[in-house]
Design an enzyme around this catalytic site. Structure first.
Site, PDB file in Angstrom:
ATOM      1  N   LYS A  66       0.860  -1.178   0.000  1.00  0.00           N
ATOM      2  CA  LYS A  66       0.000   0.000   0.000  1.00  0.00           C
ATOM      3  C   LYS A  66       0.892   1.222   0.000  1.00  0.00           C
ATOM      4  O   LYS A  66       2.049   1.158   0.450  1.00  0.00           O
ATOM      5  CB  LYS A  66      -0.868   0.003   1.264  1.00  0.00           C
ATOM      6  CG  LYS A  66      -2.069   0.906   1.188  1.00  0.00           C
ATOM      7  CD  LYS A  66      -3.275   0.199   0.606  1.00  0.00           C
ATOM      8  CE  LYS A  66      -4.459   1.116   0.514  1.00  0.00           C
ATOM      9  NZ  LYS A  66      -5.645   0.422   0.001  1.00  0.00           N
ATOM     10  N   VAL A 107     -18.143   3.550  -3.183  1.00  0.00           N
ATOM     11  CA  VAL A 107     -18.637   2.236  -2.761  1.00  0.00           C
ATOM     12  C   VAL A 107     -20.011   2.367  -2.082  1.00  0.00           C
ATOM     13  O   VAL A 107     -20.964   1.670  -2.438  1.00  0.00           O
ATOM     14  CB  VAL A 107     -17.629   1.558  -1.785  1.00  0.00           C
ATOM     15  CG1 VAL A 107     -18.190   0.246  -1.246  1.00  0.00           C
ATOM     16  CG2 VAL A 107     -16.297   1.320  -2.489  1.00  0.00           C
TER      17      VAL A 107
HETATM   18  P1  NAD Z   1     -14.827   7.700  -1.356  1.00  0.00           P
HETATM   19  O1  NAD Z   1     -13.791   8.705  -1.020  1.00  0.00           O
HETATM   20  O2  NAD Z   1     -15.420   7.677  -2.726  1.00  0.00           O
HETATM   21  O3  NAD Z   1     -16.055   7.820  -0.327  1.00  0.00           O
HETATM   22  C1  NAD Z   1     -15.912   7.984   1.038  1.00  0.00           C
HETATM   23  C2  NAD Z   1     -17.167   8.702   1.530  1.00  0.00           C
HETATM   24  O4  NAD Z   1     -17.142   8.755   2.950  1.00  0.00           O
HETATM   25  C3  NAD Z   1     -17.275  10.142   1.027  1.00  0.00           C
HETATM   26  O5  NAD Z   1     -18.589  10.381   0.558  1.00  0.00           O
HETATM   27  C4  NAD Z   1     -16.946  10.978   2.266  1.00  0.00           C
HETATM   28  O6  NAD Z   1     -17.620  12.239   2.251  1.00  0.00           O
HETATM   29  C5  NAD Z   1     -17.476  10.071   3.358  1.00  0.00           C
HETATM   30  N1  NAD Z   1     -16.914  10.268   4.683  1.00  0.00           N
HETATM   31  C6  NAD Z   1     -15.641  10.598   5.029  1.00  0.00           C
HETATM   32  N2  NAD Z   1     -15.518  10.646   6.378  1.00  0.00           N
HETATM   33  C7  NAD Z   1     -16.722  10.306   6.886  1.00  0.00           C
HETATM   34  C8  NAD Z   1     -17.230  10.146   8.194  1.00  0.00           C
HETATM   35  N3  NAD Z   1     -16.462  10.361   9.271  1.00  0.00           N
HETATM   36  N4  NAD Z   1     -18.520   9.788   8.355  1.00  0.00           N
HETATM   37  C9  NAD Z   1     -19.298   9.564   7.277  1.00  0.00           C
HETATM   38  N5  NAD Z   1     -18.888   9.704   6.005  1.00  0.00           N
HETATM   39  C10 NAD Z   1     -17.609  10.070   5.812  1.00  0.00           C
HETATM   40  O7  NAD Z   1     -14.187   6.291  -0.986  1.00  0.00           O
HETATM   41  P2  NAD Z   1     -14.659   4.855  -1.482  1.00  0.00           P
HETATM   42  O8  NAD Z   1     -13.886   4.488  -2.695  1.00  0.00           O
HETATM   43  O9  NAD Z   1     -16.151   4.777  -1.518  1.00  0.00           O
HETATM   44  O10 NAD Z   1     -14.091   3.946  -0.299  1.00  0.00           O
HETATM   45  C11 NAD Z   1     -14.757   3.905   0.943  1.00  0.00           C
HETATM   46  C12 NAD Z   1     -14.014   2.960   1.870  1.00  0.00           C
HETATM   47  O11 NAD Z   1     -13.949   1.668   1.273  1.00  0.00           O
HETATM   48  C13 NAD Z   1     -12.554   3.333   2.179  1.00  0.00           C
HETATM   49  O12 NAD Z   1     -12.243   2.911   3.484  1.00  0.00           O
HETATM   50  C14 NAD Z   1     -11.765   2.529   1.172  1.00  0.00           C
HETATM   51  O13 NAD Z   1     -10.447   2.302   1.615  1.00  0.00           O
HETATM   52  C15 NAD Z   1     -12.578   1.256   1.166  1.00  0.00           C
HETATM   53  N6  NAD Z   1     -12.425   0.481  -0.052  1.00  0.00           N
HETATM   54  C16 NAD Z   1     -12.729   0.999  -1.263  1.00  0.00           C
HETATM   55  C17 NAD Z   1     -12.577   0.229  -2.410  1.00  0.00           C
HETATM   56  C18 NAD Z   1     -12.938   0.756  -3.764  1.00  0.00           C
HETATM   57  O14 NAD Z   1     -13.018  -0.047  -4.706  1.00  0.00           O
HETATM   58  N7  NAD Z   1     -13.187   2.044  -3.932  1.00  0.00           N
HETATM   59  C19 NAD Z   1     -12.099  -1.092  -2.301  1.00  0.00           C
HETATM   60  C20 NAD Z   1     -11.820  -1.618  -1.038  1.00  0.00           C
HETATM   61  C21 NAD Z   1     -11.987  -0.813   0.084  1.00  0.00           C
END
Ligand code: NAD
Length: 348
Positions: free
Chosen positions: A79, A181
Site C-alpha cells: 500500500k 462504494v
Molecule cells: P470515497 O472517497 O469515494 O467515499 C468515502 C465517503 O465517505 C465520502 O462520501 C466521504 O464524504 C465520506 N466520509 C468521510 N468521512 C466520513 C465520516 N467520518 N462519516 C461519514 N462519512 C464520511 O471512498 P470509497 O472508494 O467509496 O471507499 C470507501 C471505503 O472503502 C474506504 O475505506 C476505502 O479504503 C474502502 N475500499 C474501497 C474500495 C474501492 O473499490 N473504492 C475497495 C476496497 C476498500
C-alpha cells in the site's frame, strides 16, 4: 523507532519518498511479495503527522496481503500513502514524481486508486509506469462497483447466517459513507427492498440518498448507535473500538471500509456481544479482484464469477467461527496466515 512500530508485521520493505520540487511526501510499504508482486492502492490524505501516515500504511499493506491471499489472487500485499490534501496539494508534477517512485520498484509494487486518488490520477501515472492497475484500458476500469457488489453479497450472506433471512428485504441497514462504494451499495440494497439509514460528512450525498432511496439521515457522531439490523461502514477505518462497540444496536457489521477494527481486540469485543462481523479484507475484495483480472486476456465473466465467490468465503468463516466459538476476525486472520505459510513453504 520505525523498526519497533506497533503496526510493523515483518514487512518486507518500507520506502520513504520525497520530491522537493513537486512537494511529494509518500510512504510505500511492501508487506509481502510471497505470492506475487505486492498489490494495493495509493491513497492521498492530509495526515496530521508522518507517524499517523506510517501507522496507516503499515496496517493497510498488511491488510492487502490478507485480502489478496483470501481472494485467491496471485499477488502479495502493499500500500502507499501520499501525505497531503488531494484538493490542494495534488498536481501533475506530484503524480509524475510519485509514478517515478513506483517505476523504481520494477514491478515489486503494483498500485491503483484509493481514497483521494481517482481514475484520472491513475491514468496520468500510467504514462510514466506500467505498474498501475485499474485504468480503463485492459480491464473493467473503476473497481468501486465490484467492491460494492462483493459487499452487497456479503451482507446478504451475513443476514442469512445471523438473522436467518433469505434476503435483505425489510432489513434495516446503516450505510456510513456515501462515496464510490457506499452510494452503489445503497443503490443495490434499496433495489432489493432494504430499509436505509445513511450518514456522510458531505450533506449533498446524504440529500441524494434521501431522494433516491428514501433513506433516513443519521447524525455522524452517534451513527454507530443507530437502531438498525446491519451497520455497513463505507467511509474511513477504525470506527469500531472500545467506545463504539458497546453502543451498537446492529447484529451484523458488514461494509466496504478498510481497517474497520481499531485494534485486533475489537474483533473479540464484537464476538462477545454476539455481533456478526464480516472481516473487512474479505468482504471488500471485489475491487482488488477486478483490478487483478485486468490485462490483455481480461474476461468480464470470469472476473464477475471471482467477485461472486467472496460470499462463499465469508460463509466458511462464519461457519468456522460458530463451530469453534472464535471471532470471525480471528478465523479470517488464521486462514490468511495459513495460506501465506503454505506459499512460503512452496517457495523454499
Ligand atoms: P470515497 O472517497 O469515494 O467515499 C468515502 C465517503 O465517505 C465520502 O462520501 C466521504 O464524504 C465520506 N466520509 C468521510 N468521512 C466520513 C465520516 N467520518 N462519516 C461519514 N462519512 C464520511 O471512498 P470509497 O472508494 O467509496 O471507499 C470507501 C471505503 O472503502 C474506504 O475505506 C476505502 O479504503 C474502502 N475500499 C474501497 C474500495 C474501492 O473499490 N473504492 C475497495 C476496497 C476498500
Amino acid at each position: 523507532s520505525v523498526f519497533e512500530h506497533c503496526q510493523f508485521d515483518n514487512h518486507e520493505a518500507v520506502y520513504f519518498c520525497r520530491d522537493e520540487a513537486s512537494g511529494l511526501c509518500a510512504i510505500i510499504a511492501l508487506h509481502s511479495t510471497l505470492r506475487g508482486p505486492a498489490m494495493g492502492g495509493t491513497r492521498m490524505v492530509p495526515y496530521a503527522s508522518d507517524e499517523e501516515a506510517l501507522t496507516d500504511v503499515l496496517r493497510l499493506s498488511r491488510g492487502m496481503t490478507f485480502k489478496n491471499v483470501m481472494a485467491g489472487l496471485p499477488f502479495g500485499g502493499g500500500k502507499a500513502v501520499i501525505i497531503g490534501d488531494p484538493a490542494k496539494d495534488k498536481s501533475a508534477a506530484l503524480l509524475q514524481a510519485y509514478a517515478v517512485e513506483i517505476e523504481r520498484l520494477q514491478g515489486r509494487f503494483v498500485t491503483g486508486e484509493d481514497v483521494g486518488i481517482g481514475m484520472a490520477d491513475v491514468q496520468a501515472m500510467s504514462s510514466v509506469t506500467a505498474h498501475i492497475r485499474g485504468v480503463p484500458d485492459g480491464g473493467a476500469g473503476d473497481p468501486s462497483p465490484f467492491t460494492a457488489s462483493g459487499v452487497y453479497d456479503g451482507i446478504v450472506a451475513a443476514v442469512r447466517h445471523r438473522l436467518d433471512r433469505g434476503s435483505v428485504e425489510g432489513i434495516h441497514v446503516l450505510v456510513q459513507g456515501l462515496g464510490a462504494v457506499g452510494m452503489r451499495l445503497a443503490e443495490r440494497l434499496f433495489a432489493a427492498g432494504a430499509r436505509l439509514s445513511v450518514t456522510d460528512t458531505n450533506p449533498n450525498r446524504v440529500e441524494e440518498a434521501r431522494e433516491r432511496f428514501a433513506a433516513e439521515a443519521v447524525d455522524i457522531a452517534s451513527c454507530c448507535a443507530a437502531d438498525v439490523d446491519v451497520y455497513a461502514p463505507c467511509a474511513l477505518g477504525a470506527t469500531l473500538d472500545a467506545a463504539t462497540i458497546p453502543t451498537l444496536k446492529a447484529s451484523v457489521v458488514a461494509g466496504g471500509a478498510n481497517n474497520q477494527l481499531a485494534t485486533a481486540e475489537d474483533g473479540r469485543r464484537l464476538h462477545e456481544r454476539g455481533i456478526l462481523y464480516a472481516p473487512d479484507y474479505v468482504i471488500n475484495a471485489g475491487g482488488v479482484i477486478s483490478t487483478a483480472h485486468a490485462g490483455p486476456s481480461f474476461d468480464m465473466g470470469r472476473m464477475l464469477d471471482h467477485v461472486g465467490r467472496i460470499a462463499g468465503t465469508l460463509e466458511d468463516i462464519f461457519r468456522l467461527s460458530k463451530a469453534e466459538g472464535l471471532p470471525t476476525s480471528v478465523i479470517a486472520d488464521r486462514l490468511a496466515r495459513k495460506r501465506l505459510a503454505d506459499a512460503a513453504a512452496t517457495t523454499r
